[in-house]
Enzyme design. Structure first.
Site, PDB file in Angstrom:
ATOM      1  N   GLU A 175     -17.753  41.718  59.322  1.00 38.96           N
ATOM      2  CA  GLU A 175     -16.675  41.472  58.365  1.00 38.96           C
ATOM      3  C   GLU A 175     -17.134  40.787  57.070  1.00 38.96           C
ATOM      4  OE1 GLU A 175     -13.421  39.445  60.286  1.00 38.96           O
ATOM      5  OE2 GLU A 175     -13.202  40.966  61.834  1.00 38.96           O
ATOM      6  N   GLU A 372     -13.654  45.391  67.385  1.00 40.65           N
ATOM      7  CA  GLU A 372     -12.688  44.330  67.688  1.00 40.65           C
ATOM      8  C   GLU A 372     -11.283  44.896  67.576  1.00 40.65           C
ATOM      9  OE1 GLU A 372     -12.830  40.649  65.447  1.00 40.65           O
ATOM     10  OE2 GLU A 372     -15.019  40.632  65.534  1.00 40.65           O
TER      11      GLU A 372
HETATM   12  O1  IFM Z   1     -11.694  35.666  65.821  1.00 36.66           O
HETATM   13  C1  IFM Z   1     -11.865  36.596  64.795  1.00 36.66           C
HETATM   14  C2  IFM Z   1     -13.269  37.158  64.786  1.00 36.66           C
HETATM   15  O2  IFM Z   1     -14.226  36.176  64.696  1.00 36.66           O
HETATM   16  C3  IFM Z   1     -13.440  38.086  63.599  1.00 36.66           C
HETATM   17  N1  IFM Z   1     -12.409  39.069  63.561  1.00 36.66           N
HETATM   18  C4  IFM Z   1     -11.037  38.641  63.708  1.00 36.66           C
HETATM   19  C5  IFM Z   1     -10.901  37.748  64.930  1.00 36.66           C
HETATM   20  C6  IFM Z   1      -9.438  37.281  65.086  1.00 36.66           C
HETATM   21  O3  IFM Z   1      -9.030  36.591  63.955  1.00 36.66           O
END
Ligand code: IFM
Length: 470
Positions: A175, A372
């Site tokens: 990210e 994710e």
């Molecule tokens: O916890 C975070 C993760 O570290 C990065 N992506 C989003 C998740 C939820 O906010």
């Protein structure tokens, strides 16, 4: 099969046989052991110890204490039936000051983690940078400085050399939008700087760091190893036809500022506000070629779509209904009747389908992994000792059904990683917001698999999305 009132008779929405089912975590969010094993300080140690930065003053000093619970957590992971585990490597465990000599004890911890996964037939997927920049590198200028990208490539080579035998899939950066935007532009994340020019420079150097790391790792790894990057991508919808242009602009600002350089080697000038793009003198001759060198897959983090409307002068007075966005022309609107998670993100799985189809249209030959996806909820252990997180079960079922639909129409989606394995340190939100399939009592470190963990295990075993009838 059934999980607490959910009939999980499988529908016809099956996944490909080799679909990679996994769960994900990140080092600072779960490891703890901040002062152990020769680990140096990171920007998140500094930030979380600065009063007022993290809710209730929580820090990742102990987190889930995963650093000291390796074997029992590996057994727990295996009990979920997952085929893969996405974890991140803490740069300051490998190079305590961010450059120079290697901390053998740190590397050894990840060697044991990788070996333990392999023993349990779980494939490791390692992320090199999930936000814990060694503090000395931030002191020297951080991501706005080109040298940080160069240091990152050195670190990537060290890790590839040390762990390349056991890890065959790698993610360089997690990210980069959040790192640049939250870390350097708004300052709500570490290192907490609110400087637009620094954020734009960080954007370029994160991308360059990715590209240099790919080069450095390919030189160390065998030809079968795969290297990719993970972006947080969203779908931005407009409330009205008039708001469509601003919705496109906002989507481009978070998605295309990263996708375009990676896929075609240019920044999306024109549609994006110039202040968000790196100034031309930062971009050296070969940078864009390095950034756009082919990757083996794209990691997609998706949580929610965003709906935006045009800002009008009364919006400041209507803050209850709309959220003033950081775009000067837009407000973020939570649609009426749209359910949202404990962090206020709307729940809408159609956004995931739209995003996957869109990405496939742009890069049909690039394999995708959902690295994710998941939701925060107000979970608690009930008097019977159970965590009945039925909202999370619905969320997962709907998002996986959306993923399966995308596969059916030809999207090359290879795997899905639920965020997260354990409840953990949710950055500036501290420990209040729980994303795990496994509940963690942070006082005792007791782990309690939630109802969603059972559901996920059964879904993996069936390799299909269940139909809910109950
Ligand atoms: O916890 C975070 C993760 O570290 C990065 N992506 C989003 C998740 C939820 O906010």
């Amino acid at each position: 099969m059934s999980v607490d009132g959910f009939s999980t008779a499988t529908s016809r929405r099956r996944f490909p046989d080799d679909f990679l089912w996994g769960v994900a975590t990140a080092a600072y969010q779960v490891e703890g052991g901040a002062g152990q094993g020769g680990r140096g300080p990171s920007i998140w140690d500094t930030f979380s110890h600065t009063p007022g930065k993290v809710r209730r003053g929580d820090t990742g000093d102990i987190a889930c204490d995963a650093y000291n619970r390796l074997d029992s957590d590996l057994d727990l992971l295996a009990s979920l039936g997952v085929r893969a585990y996405r974890f991140s490597i803490a740069w300051p465990r490998i190079q305590p000051v961010g450059s120079g000599s290697v901390n053998a004890e740190g590397l050894d911890y990840y060697k044991r983690l990788v070996a333990g996964l392999r023993e349990r037939d779980i494939e490791p997927l390692a992320t090199l940078y999930h936000w814990d920049l060694p503090q000395p590198l931030e002191d020297a200028g951080g991501w706005p400085l080109r040298e940080t990208a160069e240091r990152f490539a050195e670190y990537a080579a060290i890790v590839a050399r040390g762990l390349g035998d056991g890890v065959s899939r790698w993610i360089t950066v997690n990210e980069p939008f959040v790192v640049a935007n939250h870390g350097y532009r708004t300052g709500v994340h570490a290192p907490g700087r609110a400087d637009e020019a620094a954020a734009a420079a960080a954007t370029h150097h994160l991308l360059l760091g990715h590209g240099l790391a790919v080069q450095a790792m390919r030189a160390e790894l065998d030809a079968e190893s795969q290297v990719g990057v993970t972006l947080d991508l969203t779908v931005v919808r407009a409330t009205t036809d008039q708001a469509k242009a601003v919705a496109e602009e906002i989507e481009a600002e978070s998605n295309n500022v990263f996708l375009d350089p990676l896929l075609v080697g240019t920044y999306p000038a024109g549609i994006v506000r110039a202040s968000l793009l790196p100034s031309p003198e930062l971009i050296m001759d070969r940078d864009m070629a390095v950034i756009s060198a082919p990757i083996d897959f794209l990691g997609v983090n998706y949580y929610a779509p965003r709906t935006v409307g045009l800002r009008d002068e009364n919006d400041e007075l209507r803050r209850g209904e709309v959220r003033i966005s950081d775009h000067p022309g837009a407000v973020t609107v939570t649609g009426e009747g749209v359910a949202s998670t404990a962090v206020g993100w709307p729940i809408d799985a159609s956004g995931l389908y739209d995003l996957l189809v869109q990405l496939h249209g742009r890069a049909p030959d690039l394999p995708l992994y959902i690295t994710e996806n998941g939701m925060a909820a107000e979970d608690y252990v009930d008097p019977e000792g159970s965590v009945r997180d039925y909202e999370r079960i619905s969320y997962l079922r709907d998002h996986l059904a959306a993923a399966a639909r995308a596969i059916e129409i030809g999207v090359d989606l290879r795997g899905y990683f639920c965020w997260s394995f354990l409840d953990n340190f949710e950055w500036a939100e501290g420990y209040q917001k729980r994303f795990g399939l496994v509940y963690v009592d942070f006082g005792t470190q007791r782990r309690t698999p939630k109802a969603s963990a059972d559901f996920y295990r059964q879904m993996i075993a069936a390799n299909a999305v269940p139909a809910v009838t109950g």
